[in-house]
Design an enzyme around this catalytic site. Structure first.
Site, short mmCIF file in Angstrom:
data_model
loop_
_atom_site.label_atom_id
_atom_site.label_comp_id
_atom_site.label_asym_id
_atom_site.label_seq_id
_atom_site.Cartn_x
_atom_site.Cartn_y
_atom_site.Cartn_z
N HIS A 1 -10.96 -35.98 15.67
CA HIS A 1 -12.39 -36.07 16.00
C HIS A 1 -12.93 -37.46 15.74
O HIS A 1 -13.75 -37.98 16.51
CB HIS A 1 -13.18 -35.06 15.17
CG HIS A 1 -13.28 -33.71 15.81
ND1 HIS A 1 -14.09 -33.46 16.89
CD2 HIS A 1 -12.68 -32.53 15.50
CE1 HIS A 1 -13.98 -32.18 17.23
NE2 HIS A 1 -13.14 -31.60 16.40
N GLN B 1 -7.78 -31.62 14.11
CA GLN B 1 -9.16 -31.84 13.69
C GLN B 1 -9.41 -33.27 13.24
O GLN B 1 -10.51 -33.80 13.38
CB GLN B 1 -9.52 -30.86 12.58
CG GLN B 1 -9.61 -29.41 13.06
CD GLN B 1 -10.62 -29.24 14.19
OE1 GLN B 1 -11.80 -29.52 14.02
NE2 GLN B 1 -10.15 -28.81 15.35
N ASP C 1 -13.65 -24.23 19.00
CA ASP C 1 -14.26 -25.45 19.52
C ASP C 1 -14.49 -25.37 21.02
O ASP C 1 -15.42 -26.00 21.54
CB ASP C 1 -13.37 -26.66 19.23
CG ASP C 1 -13.56 -27.21 17.82
OD1 ASP C 1 -14.53 -26.80 17.15
OD2 ASP C 1 -12.75 -28.05 17.41
N GLU D 1 -16.97 -26.98 7.22
CA GLU D 1 -17.50 -26.61 8.53
C GLU D 1 -16.57 -25.59 9.19
O GLU D 1 -17.00 -24.54 9.66
CB GLU D 1 -17.62 -27.86 9.40
CG GLU D 1 -18.07 -27.58 10.82
CD GLU D 1 -18.01 -28.81 11.71
OE1 GLU D 1 -18.52 -28.74 12.85
OE2 GLU D 1 -17.44 -29.84 11.29
N HIS D 2 -15.29 -25.93 9.25
CA HIS D 2 -14.27 -25.03 9.81
C HIS D 2 -13.34 -24.61 8.68
O HIS D 2 -12.85 -25.45 7.93
CB HIS D 2 -13.42 -25.75 10.87
CG HIS D 2 -14.23 -26.40 11.96
ND1 HIS D 2 -14.44 -27.77 11.99
CD2 HIS D 2 -14.85 -25.90 13.04
CE1 HIS D 2 -15.16 -28.07 13.06
NE2 HIS D 2 -15.43 -26.95 13.71
N HIS E 1 -61.78 -15.28 0.05
CA HIS E 1 -60.83 -14.24 0.43
C HIS E 1 -61.35 -12.86 0.00
O HIS E 1 -61.26 -11.87 0.75
CB HIS E 1 -59.47 -14.50 -0.22
CG HIS E 1 -58.64 -15.52 0.48
ND1 HIS E 1 -59.02 -16.83 0.60
CD2 HIS E 1 -57.42 -15.42 1.10
CE1 HIS E 1 -58.09 -17.50 1.27
NE2 HIS E 1 -57.11 -16.67 1.58
#
Length: 435
Positions: free
Chosen positions: A252, A249, A353, A319-320, A412
């Site tokens: 990235h 990871q 992924d 995130e993960h 109204h």
């Protein structure tokens, strides 16, 4: 809470992020004013590309012919998994109706947006999987128009595999344009495209800022920062697999945080010893990204027990989130803040992924505390409707008139009054706001 940081990050995902807002706003304004010509100027400047912008059927066929049968099979495999999962998600959204009171019926409908604009990164890496994730979910949702834009490479265009995947998964138009100019083209309906109702997909900081600025004029999936990942591991975990997953990871990008949270000091030290060698073994680009991410953004945290580990994870809201620990069901029930959860050694973020079926467009930078990732639901509008008999409307009209007058909204109140007068002319009603 006692957290022992064996490795503490010097930076966060926001550290050193340049202020790109003014630059992005200027580009968007210029393209909105200048239209196709302005977008093409930015494409030539930033993409260094002057080939066809809106790909024809012949362009798509030619690109697809360059993709090997083996890769086509892998793309089809991933597409099938993502499609089946997306269809299951869609089946959780039902049109419903309820007789709220006798004669008064209310309901909801789930309606897809007409046009989705899907951004597929293609700069540092060719994100074939992003085409699969974004286009498939839009197609399953029922969007009539699905535009894909992806940055072309100089003198080459979009990577053929991205083109093939986009077309297979249901793209109706493919735009060879990246960055802010690609986002702008989909939003403003340039080059004959239908204007996007929603923009989805990951991108760099300029793409993210463009989506932030345009939000409101169009819907967006989320504003994504650098990808991040956290692993929860106990003494039963395999240090080599934990270290490999962290490195996978970190590649990235230079600012992609990875975190290890454990209650085993021995495991923590073994993982920290293994990571440098695993990074060194990567190809140059991947190695440089992973090295910087591990050096500047990674953390290794030792906790007292699994409850403290879970609480730490929820604070980070990754995130993960990967769990490599005993009693998987306990973790599934306990954890509350994550984009996507990977339970046990037998699965990994890389599966999600690329090919396992769940979506990889996920909330970053702690946003998992309040939102989930991209799904069929993001393309759907939940709208409501109602109808009523005259008798069913009576009590609602009385309550509406009284509440409206108490609020000071006489107009109204009168819209309720006139119905009572028309439907029940022989009856007198107390429609004042006072006892």
């Amino acid at each position: 809470m006692a957290r022992d940081y064996l490795k503490k990050a010097d930076k966060t995902a926001e550290t050193g992020a340049s202020d790109v807002r003014d630059t992005v706003q200027e580009i968007l304004s210029n393209i909105e004013a200048g239209g196709d010509a302005a977008a093409l100027e930015y494409a030539a400047k930033f993409d260094n590309y002057d080939g066809p912008v809106l790909l024809s059927d012949e362009d798509i066929a030619a690109a697809s012919a360059k993709v090997s049968q083996k890769l086509k099979g892998d793309i089809a495999f991933a597409y099938e998994n993502v499609r089946r999962f997306a269809e299951t998600q869609k089946n959780t959204m039902k049109d419903v109706e309820l007789e709220v009171r006798p004669g008064l019926i209310a309901g909801q409908k789930a309606i897809p947006v007409n046009t989705a604009g899907c951004y597929v990164p293609g700069g540092r890496y060719s994100h074939i999987a992003s085409a699969i994730m974004t286009v498939t979910t839009a197609s399953v949702a029922g969007c009539k128009n699905i535009t894909v834009c992806s940055p072309p490479r100089p003198n080459e265009g979009i990577a053929p595999a991205i083109i093939y995947a986009a077309q297979l998964c249901g793209a109706t138009r493919i735009l060879s344009m990246g960055g802010v100019q690609g986002v702008a083209a989909m939003t403003f309906g340039l080059f004959g495209l239908p204007k996007a109702d929603i923009l989805v997909g990951p991108g760099n900081q300029f793409v993210a800022e463009a989506k932030r600025i345009l939000f409101g004029r169009v819907g967006i999936d989320m504003i994504a920062g650098p990808t991040d990942s956290l692993i929860l591991a106990d003494e039963t975990a395999d240090p080599f697999i934990v270290a490999t997953d962290l490195v996978s990871q970190a590649e990235h990008g230079y600012n992609s945080p990875v975190w290890l949270v454990t209650d085993s000091r021995e495991l923590a030290h073994k993982v920290m010893d293994l990571v440098p060698g695993l990074i060194e073994d990567l190809p140059e680009l991947n190695r440089d990204n992973a090295f910087a991410a591990w050096r500047d953004y990674a953390e290794v945290i030792v906790c007292n027990d699994r409850e403290e580990m879970a609480a730490t994870s929820d604070d980070y809201a990754p995130e993960h989130l990967t769990v490599q620990a005993a009693d998987i069901d306990w973790w599934l029930d306990r954890l509350t803040c994550y984009g996507s959860l990977f339970l046990g050694e037998e699965t990994t973020v890389s599966f999600g992924d690329k090919a396992s079926g769940t979506n990889h467009v996920l909330p970053t930078s702690g946003a998992a505390k309040y939102t989930g990732g991209l799904s069929v639901h993001k393309y759907m509008k939940i709208v409501t409707w109602q109808r009523s008999t005259r008798e069913g409307a009576k009590d609602v009209a009385i309550a509406t008139a009284r509440i409206s007058r108490l609020e000071g909204m006489e107009g109204h109140a009168r819209s309720a009054d006139v119905r009572l007068q028309k439907y029940f002319p022989e009856q007198n009603f107390d429609l004042s706001a006072q006892d």
